[in-house]
Design a protein around this motif. Structure first.
Motif, PDB file in Angstrom:
ATOM      1  N   ALA A   6      92.299 107.224  34.816  1.00 53.01           N
ATOM      2  CA  ALA A   6      91.574 107.985  33.796  1.00 53.01           C
ATOM      3  C   ALA A   6      91.181 107.098  32.628  1.00 53.01           C
ATOM      4  O   ALA A   6      90.109 107.260  32.034  1.00 53.01           O
ATOM      5  CB  ALA A   6      92.431 109.158  33.314  1.00 53.01           C
ATOM      6  N   MET A   7      92.074 106.126  32.288  1.00 54.66           N
ATOM      7  CA  MET A   7      91.769 105.219  31.169  1.00 54.66           C
ATOM      8  C   MET A   7      90.548 104.361  31.494  1.00 54.66           C
ATOM      9  O   MET A   7      89.736 104.082  30.620  1.00 54.66           O
ATOM     10  CB  MET A   7      92.977 104.332  30.880  1.00 54.66           C
ATOM     11  N   MET A   8      90.450 103.944  32.770  1.00 61.12           N
ATOM     12  CA  MET A   8      89.309 103.121  33.182  1.00 61.12           C
ATOM     13  C   MET A   8      88.007 103.914  33.090  1.00 61.12           C
ATOM     14  O   MET A   8      86.979 103.415  32.600  1.00 61.12           O
ATOM     15  CB  MET A   8      89.520 102.620  34.615  1.00 61.12           C
ATOM     16  N   SER A   9      88.027 105.169  33.578  1.00 55.29           N
ATOM     17  CA  SER A   9      86.834 106.022  33.488  1.00 55.29           C
ATOM     18  C   SER A   9      86.442 106.247  32.041  1.00 55.29           C
ATOM     19  O   SER A   9      85.262 106.167  31.666  1.00 55.29           O
ATOM     20  CB  SER A   9      87.094 107.375  34.172  1.00 55.29           C
ATOM     21  N   ALA A  10      87.453 106.536  31.184  1.00 58.48           N
ATOM     22  CA  ALA A  10      87.188 106.757  29.760  1.00 58.48           C
ATOM     23  C   ALA A  10      86.581 105.515  29.118  1.00 58.48           C
ATOM     24  O   ALA A  10      85.701 105.610  28.252  1.00 58.48           O
ATOM     25  CB  ALA A  10      88.478 107.165  29.049  1.00 58.48           C
ATOM     26  N   ALA A  11      87.058 104.330  29.557  1.00 58.62           N
ATOM     27  CA  ALA A  11      86.546 103.073  29.005  1.00 58.62           C
ATOM     28  C   ALA A  11      85.069 102.888  29.363  1.00 58.62           C
ATOM     29  O   ALA A  11      84.262 102.453  28.532  1.00 58.62           O
ATOM     30  CB  ALA A  11      87.371 101.893  29.518  1.00 58.62           C
ATOM     31  N   LEU A  12      84.739 103.208  30.628  1.00 56.41           N
ATOM     32  CA  LEU A  12      83.335 103.114  31.051  1.00 56.41           C
ATOM     33  C   LEU A  12      82.461 104.079  30.256  1.00 56.41           C
ATOM     34  O   LEU A  12      81.338 103.735  29.847  1.00 56.41           O
ATOM     35  CB  LEU A  12      83.208 103.395  32.544  1.00 56.41           C
ATOM     36  N   TYR A  13      82.969 105.303  30.044  1.00 62.00           N
ATOM     37  CA  TYR A  13      82.225 106.289  29.255  1.00 62.00           C
ATOM     38  C   TYR A  13      82.050 105.807  27.810  1.00 62.00           C
ATOM     39  O   TYR A  13      80.979 105.977  27.208  1.00 62.00           O
ATOM     40  CB  TYR A  13      82.942 107.642  29.265  1.00 62.00           C
ATOM     41  N   PHE A  14      83.099 105.200  27.279  1.00 67.46           N
ATOM     42  CA  PHE A  14      83.043 104.697  25.896  1.00 67.46           C
ATOM     43  C   PHE A  14      81.982 103.605  25.761  1.00 67.46           C
ATOM     44  O   PHE A  14      81.212 103.579  24.807  1.00 67.46           O
ATOM     45  CB  PHE A  14      84.415 104.174  25.476  1.00 67.46           C
ATOM     46  N   ILE A  15      81.983 102.672  26.747  1.00 68.25           N
ATOM     47  CA  ILE A  15      80.993 101.577  26.712  1.00 68.25           C
ATOM     48  C   ILE A  15      79.570 102.153  26.823  1.00 68.25           C
ATOM     49  O   ILE A  15      78.648 101.723  26.120  1.00 68.25           O
ATOM     50  CB  ILE A  15      81.267 100.564  27.845  1.00 68.25           C
ATOM     51  N   ALA A  16      79.415 103.145  27.709  1.00 64.30           N
ATOM     52  CA  ALA A  16      78.103 103.786  27.863  1.00 64.30           C
ATOM     53  C   ALA A  16      77.661 104.439  26.554  1.00 64.30           C
ATOM     54  O   ALA A  16      76.491 104.335  26.155  1.00 64.30           O
ATOM     55  CB  ALA A  16      78.143 104.828  28.973  1.00 64.30           C
ATOM     56  N   MET A  17      78.613 105.098  25.857  1.00 66.72           N
ATOM     57  CA  MET A  17      78.295 105.714  24.565  1.00 66.72           C
ATOM     58  C   MET A  17      77.917 104.668  23.534  1.00 66.72           C
ATOM     59  O   MET A  17      76.975 104.856  22.743  1.00 66.72           O
ATOM     60  CB  MET A  17      79.492 106.531  24.066  1.00 66.72           C
ATOM     61  N   ALA A  18      78.623 103.540  23.554  1.00 64.74           N
ATOM     62  CA  ALA A  18      78.355 102.483  22.576  1.00 64.74           C
ATOM     63  C   ALA A  18      76.985 101.848  22.813  1.00 64.74           C
ATOM     64  O   ALA A  18      76.240 101.559  21.870  1.00 64.74           O
ATOM     65  CB  ALA A  18      79.451 101.421  22.654  1.00 64.74           C
ATOM     66  N   VAL A  19      76.637 101.660  24.102  1.00 66.82           N
ATOM     67  CA  VAL A  19      75.360 101.016  24.445  1.00 66.82           C
ATOM     68  C   VAL A  19      74.171 101.888  24.039  1.00 66.82           C
ATOM     69  O   VAL A  19      73.245 101.440  23.351  1.00 66.82           O
ATOM     70  CB  VAL A  19      75.304 100.706  25.962  1.00 66.82           C
ATOM     71  N   SER A  20      74.191 103.156  24.474  1.00 69.39           N
ATOM     72  CA  SER A  20      73.037 104.019  24.198  1.00 69.39           C
ATOM     73  C   SER A  20      73.154 104.768  22.877  1.00 69.39           C
ATOM     74  O   SER A  20      72.180 105.360  22.411  1.00 69.39           O
ATOM     75  CB  SER A  20      72.827 105.015  25.338  1.00 69.39           C
ATOM     76  N   GLY A  21      74.346 104.755  22.259  1.00 72.18           N
ATOM     77  CA  GLY A  21      74.535 105.488  21.011  1.00 72.18           C
ATOM     78  C   GLY A  21      74.450 104.657  19.758  1.00 72.18           C
ATOM     79  O   GLY A  21      74.458 105.193  18.644  1.00 72.18           O
ATOM     80  N   TYR A  22      74.315 103.314  19.922  1.00 77.03           N
ATOM     81  CA  TYR A  22      74.281 102.442  18.744  1.00 77.03           C
ATOM     82  C   TYR A  22      73.115 102.781  17.825  1.00 77.03           C
ATOM     83  O   TYR A  22      73.286 102.956  16.619  1.00 77.03           O
ATOM     84  CB  TYR A  22      74.200 100.976  19.188  1.00 77.03           C
ATOM     85  N   LYS A  23      71.925 102.889  18.418  1.00 77.46           N
ATOM     86  CA  LYS A  23      70.721 103.163  17.606  1.00 77.46           C
ATOM     87  C   LYS A  23      70.786 104.515  16.900  1.00 77.46           C
ATOM     88  O   LYS A  23      70.580 104.593  15.683  1.00 77.46           O
ATOM     89  CB  LYS A  23      69.467 103.073  18.473  1.00 77.46           C
ATOM     90  N   PRO A  24      71.084 105.634  17.621  1.00 78.43           N
ATOM     91  CA  PRO A  24      71.118 106.921  16.907  1.00 78.43           C
ATOM     92  C   PRO A  24      72.214 107.012  15.842  1.00 78.43           C
ATOM     93  O   PRO A  24      71.994 107.627  14.801  1.00 78.43           O
ATOM     94  CB  PRO A  24      71.338 107.951  18.017  1.00 78.43           C
ATOM     95  N   VAL A  25      73.377 106.385  16.095  1.00 76.61           N
ATOM     96  CA  VAL A  25      74.455 106.418  15.089  1.00 76.61           C
ATOM     97  C   VAL A  25      74.053 105.626  13.847  1.00 76.61           C
ATOM     98  O   VAL A  25      74.287 106.054  12.708  1.00 76.61           O
ATOM     99  CB  VAL A  25      75.780 105.881  15.686  1.00 76.61           C
ATOM    100  N   LYS A  26      73.433 104.470  14.074  1.00 76.01           N
ATOM    101  CA  LYS A  26      72.963 103.650  12.945  1.00 76.01           C
ATOM    102  C   LYS A  26      71.900 104.404  12.147  1.00 76.01           C
ATOM    103  O   LYS A  26      71.941 104.435  10.906  1.00 76.01           O
ATOM    104  CB  LYS A  26      72.380 102.339  13.483  1.00 76.01           C
ATOM    105  N   SER A  27      70.951 105.041  12.865  1.00 80.96           N
ATOM    106  CA  SER A  27      69.912 105.833  12.193  1.00 80.96           C
ATOM    107  C   SER A  27      70.525 107.011  11.451  1.00 80.96           C
ATOM    108  O   SER A  27      70.075 107.373  10.361  1.00 80.96           O
ATOM    109  CB  SER A  27      68.888 106.325  13.215  1.00 80.96           C
ATOM    110  N   ALA A  28      71.550 107.619  12.055  1.00 72.30           N
ATOM    111  CA  ALA A  28      72.213 108.766  11.430  1.00 72.30           C
ATOM    112  C   ALA A  28      72.878 108.367  10.115  1.00 72.30           C
ATOM    113  O   ALA A  28      72.831 109.109   9.121  1.00 72.30           O
ATOM    114  CB  ALA A  28      73.258 109.352  12.385  1.00 72.30           C
TER     115      ALA A  28
END
Length: 839
Positions: free
Chosen positions: A248-270
């Motif tokens: 589960a930790m590995m899956s969560a890590a992959l999800y976290f990386i995915a969030m960081a990759v595609s979420g960097y721009k919207p979080v910065k804009s926010a």
């Protein structure tokens, strides 16, 4: 019809400019120093720049276009807005008044845009301008004098993004003024810093700025595409791995990386949106994703961010089509031209070519600059300018336009306009300005969204806190519902529903040779129920042609030969029509001498020793000739809307030639097409007598006509239609019909390709002299309004359904995101249909 008495005689056609200058300056009020015909409002009250003396509509042009003034002399230059002008004569009064000031080189005042440009030899020369304007009875406002630049902005997803950029940049001390237009993806900024500073500041908020140029960058789309693919792959690996024993930790890590990759721009804009007190979609989506991760819903959080990124990527790709709807026009005019220097040809950049230079255009090449043909004949494809599919024959003396295509013969062209002043440059400028103007519907939705979003945001926070606080349900359950409501609070589809449709419709019209100056006029065109036409030059060709010949005592050929000999001496339009007709028939003139022009009556000449005359009835009555038969013929021709020219000697009338202004071949069919597009009534306005008006009205198939009107009386005819409950449009040439164009709910000018005044006066411009473009304009407008309504209702329905599904627990967070980004994409794709709309 009887002449309509016009109460307010201030309104005049531009033919009467001299009259107005004389009267408006000589009869000025002692108290205001202003033209007495222009005192219907005080300067303080008249900030809307109304032609109030005409009772006309507000001149929207003053707010929506940049001034297209003639170039001023070199030296210090400043721009101002003038408040209180009520008629074009006021502009002339101001120009004359300021030119008397010391060190003022030149003054240009444009009435329709209420703007003034002043050139002076020193900075001190500008100081007395304000007081001088006040003496003349007007008020003045200095326009921004700083370094204003235009940038292309990439990455905006809806108008709230534009607001965030504005708020951020307005907080910087180096920025004096900034406006960001989401619909066109452009930013205009006046600042004292460098271009690099602006680009860096915009980059901080999460967007990319580049100084405006004709070239388009595709790097951003490629980067976004990589981000979407990478994060999507990571989410897929985590999801699939969870079924095959992945920790589960590995899956969560992959999800976290995915969030960081595609979420960097919207979080910065926010972050920068919150800092600049904006509540845009980036804030809402970021809060939802972070909230999902906070309660352990890593898959939901990652899916939310990925769907958001995917939706934005698809929206951006789609909306670029609307933003580039006229981009092809920029690429039409070549960047270089062959210039004749002595006996040699040199290739020069168009920026280095000056007015008066001779350029050579070979068959098949595009014409680089506006000009006048000095040598050669050819057919020119003018479709980019006028929307005409059939090439137009051109010869020496004819005007040609940059971006059009020389089909056949080689042409030598004398340049008449610099690259920045060409017709195609003005078209691009006007369309871009029009696309940036908010229509009433768009302005209302933006206002609604600005209230809706914070209300729902506060409601989401309340749902997260209050129900579990009073023991109703669990914290996790209500927190999740609150996150869903945050996503639903984003009104992206609703806000984007109108501007994309308007930009697409304006772009479509521009490709068909119709310039619509803004969303306001696009919406108005869809509601028009009556269209009034000026007769001369609009319904008719505007030039007389021979329509009947009656020879007495000799053959038609002999009569035409004598008439040709006489009229070839005259410069009158009727004489020219007879000469042209004789040439077409292959008639040869006779040997004439002792030519004499008889003012207001006709011409005379000696042919084979005998004096012949060509003129009106009055001329022959004074010579006591027998005019009985001529009178009868003249009466018959007048009943048909024609003018008769009598040919004869002192003793005998030898024949008559009837001349008439022929109706355009397309007039009747164009009016019929208008009826089919929903226009209830067509009207003709003319200064001709009742008989002529009746004949032309019958041929053109108009429903009614107003005859014997002075130019200013056309205004009253338009008001009559409005009093009858019609939304009235006026179609004219943009010059003589200026008061009527202004008084109508919608002013439409014909022949804009050759008339700068038409571009400045009217709300809609038909670049060619073709009335058949009118029905396309009305249909595009109605189609745009229909699509806007579809988009609005669809957006509202999706929101309502999503809100209803939240509380039973039927809506998941990723479905909420999909409903928002998916709805926005569907709305954009629906609006894109307007780009390719055809009748």
């Amino acid at each position: 019809m009887r002449r309509i008495e016009l109460a307010d005689k201030c309104c005049r056609s531009t033919k009467e400019t001299e009259y107005k200058e004389k009267n408006c300056s000589s009869h000025s009020s002692k108290e205001t120093g202003k033209s007495s015909c222009c005192q219907s409002k005080s300067p303080a009250e008249n900030h809307s720049v109304k032609t109030s003396c005409c009772g006309s509509k507000e001149q929207h042009t003053a707010e929506k276009t940049e001034t297209l003034l003639d170039p001023l002399p070199s030296g210090e230059k400043r721009s101002y807005r003038i408040h209180g002008m009520d008629c074009p004569a006021c502009a002339k009064t101001i120009e004359k008044g300021l030119r008397t000031l010391k060190d003022i080189a030149d003054v240009k005042v444009h009435y329709s845009t209420a703007k003034m440009q002043v050139a002076a030899s020193s900075q001190e020369a500008f100081n007395p301008i304000a007081s001088e304007i006040k003496k003349l009875g007007f008020s003045i406002e200095a326009l921004h004098q700083g370094d204003t630049k235009t940038f292309d902005i990439e990455g905006m997803d809806c108008s709230s993004c534009a607001k965030s950029i504005e708020n951020h940049l307005n907080g910087l001390p180096s920025v004096k003024h900034v406006t960001v237009h989401f619909s066109t993806g452009k930013m205009k900024i006046e600042h004292s810093g460098s271009v690099k500073d602006v680009i860096n500041e915009v980059s901080k908020i999460g967007y990319q700025a580049s100084l405006q140029s004709g070239k388009k960058s595709i790097q951003k789309n490629k980067n976004e595409q990589r981000v979407v693919i990478l994060s999507g792959v990571l989410i897929a690996l985590g999801f699939i791995g969870s079924f095959y024993g992945m920790p589960a930790m590995m899956s969560a890590a992959l999800y976290f990386i995915a969030m960081a990759v595609s979420g960097y721009k919207p979080v910065k804009s926010a972050y920068y949106a919150i800092k600049s007190r904006s509540l845009d979609m980036n804030v809402l989506m970021s809060a939802a994703a972070i909230g999902a991760a906070f309660i352990g819903e890593w898959l939901e959080g990652a899916t939310v961010v990925w769907l958001f990124a995917l939706g934005n990527y698809l929206q951006t790709k789609s909306i670029e089509r609307t933003r580039n709807s006229i981009h092809h026009l920029m690429e039409l005019a070549p960047s270089e031209a062959w210039v004749q220097v002595g006996s040699e040809l040199m290739k020069k950049p168009v920026e280095d070519i000056t007015i008066g230079d001779i350029i050579v255009v070979k068959p098949g090449d595009k014409i680089p600059l506006d000009g006048e043909i000095t040598r050669g004949e050819s057919s020119v494809n003018q479709a980019p300018i006028t929307g005409e599919s059939i090439p137009v024959d051109k010869q020496i003396g004819d005007a040609v336009y940059a971006g059009t295509i020389n089909e056949h013969g080689s042409l030598e062209i004398k340049v008449t306009k610099l690259i920045e002043d060409t017709t195609i440059s003005n078209i691009i400028h006007l369309v871009e300005e029009a696309q940036e103007q908010k229509a009433p519907t768009e302005a209302f939705i933006d206002k609604f969204a600005s209230i809706y979003t914070p209300v729902v945001f506060i409601l989401a926070l309340a749902i997260m806190v209050f129900p579990p606080l009073i023991g109703f349900g669990t914290w996790d359950g209500w927190f999740y519902k609150g996150l869903e409501l945050l996503v639903v609070a984003c009104p992206c589809a609703l806000v984007i529903s109108t501007p994309v449709a308007i930009v697409s419709a304006i772009g479509n019209a521009a490709k068909h040779g119709v310039l619509i100056k803004g969303g306001t006029f696009l919406e108005t065109a869809g509601a028009i129920s009556a269209v009034a036409f000026d007769k001369t030059g609009t319904l008719t060709e505007g030039k007389p042609n021979v329509s009947d010949i009656k020879a007495l005592h000799l053959s038609e050929e002999e009569l035409l030969s004598i008439a040709f000999t006489l009229e070839d001496y005259s410069a009158h339009p009727i004489a020219k029509s007879i000469v042209d007709y004789a040439n077409e028939k292959g008639i040869q003139p006779q040997q004439g001498e002792l030519f004499k022009n008889i003012v207001g009556k006709g011409v005379q000449a000696a042919i084979q020793g005998e004096i012949f005359y060509a003129g009106n009835l009055k001329l022959f009555e004074q010579m006591n000739a027998d005019v009985k038969d001529a009178k009868k013929y003249i009466q018959e021709q007048q009943n048909k809307g024609r003018t008769a020219v009598i040919i004869g000697t002192q003793n005998q009338i030898i024949g008559m030639i009837a001349v008439s202004d022929t109706i355009r071949k397309t007039s009747a069919s164009a009016l019929q097409a208008l009826k089919q597009s929903g226009v209830k009534q067509t009207v003709m306005l003319t200064g001709d007598n009742e008989g002529t008006a009746k004949v032309i009205a019958s041929e053109a198939n108009v429903d009614r006509y107003f005859a014997e009107l002075m130019p200013e009386e056309k205004v009253e005819a338009i008001k009559t239609l409005q009093k009858e409950g019609h939304k009235a449009a006026m179609v004219g040439d943009g010059i003589n019909d200026a008061p009527a164009l202004a008084a109508a709910d919608l002013g439409i000018a014909m022949g804009g390709a050759g008339t700068d005044t038409a571009m400045e006066t009217a709300d809609i411009i038909l670049m060619a002299d073709h009335l058949d473009k009118l029905s396309h304009t009305m249909k595009v407008s109605k189609k745009a309004l229909a699509i806007i309504k579809q988009n609005i209702w669809f957006s509202i329905m999706i929101k309502v359904i999503a809100l209803i599904f939240i509380f039973p627990g039927w809506l998941t967070l990723w479905l909420a995101v999909l409903s928002d980004t998916g709805a926005a994409l569907i709305v954009i794709l629906n609006a894109l249909r307007l780009l390719n709309y055809k009748e």
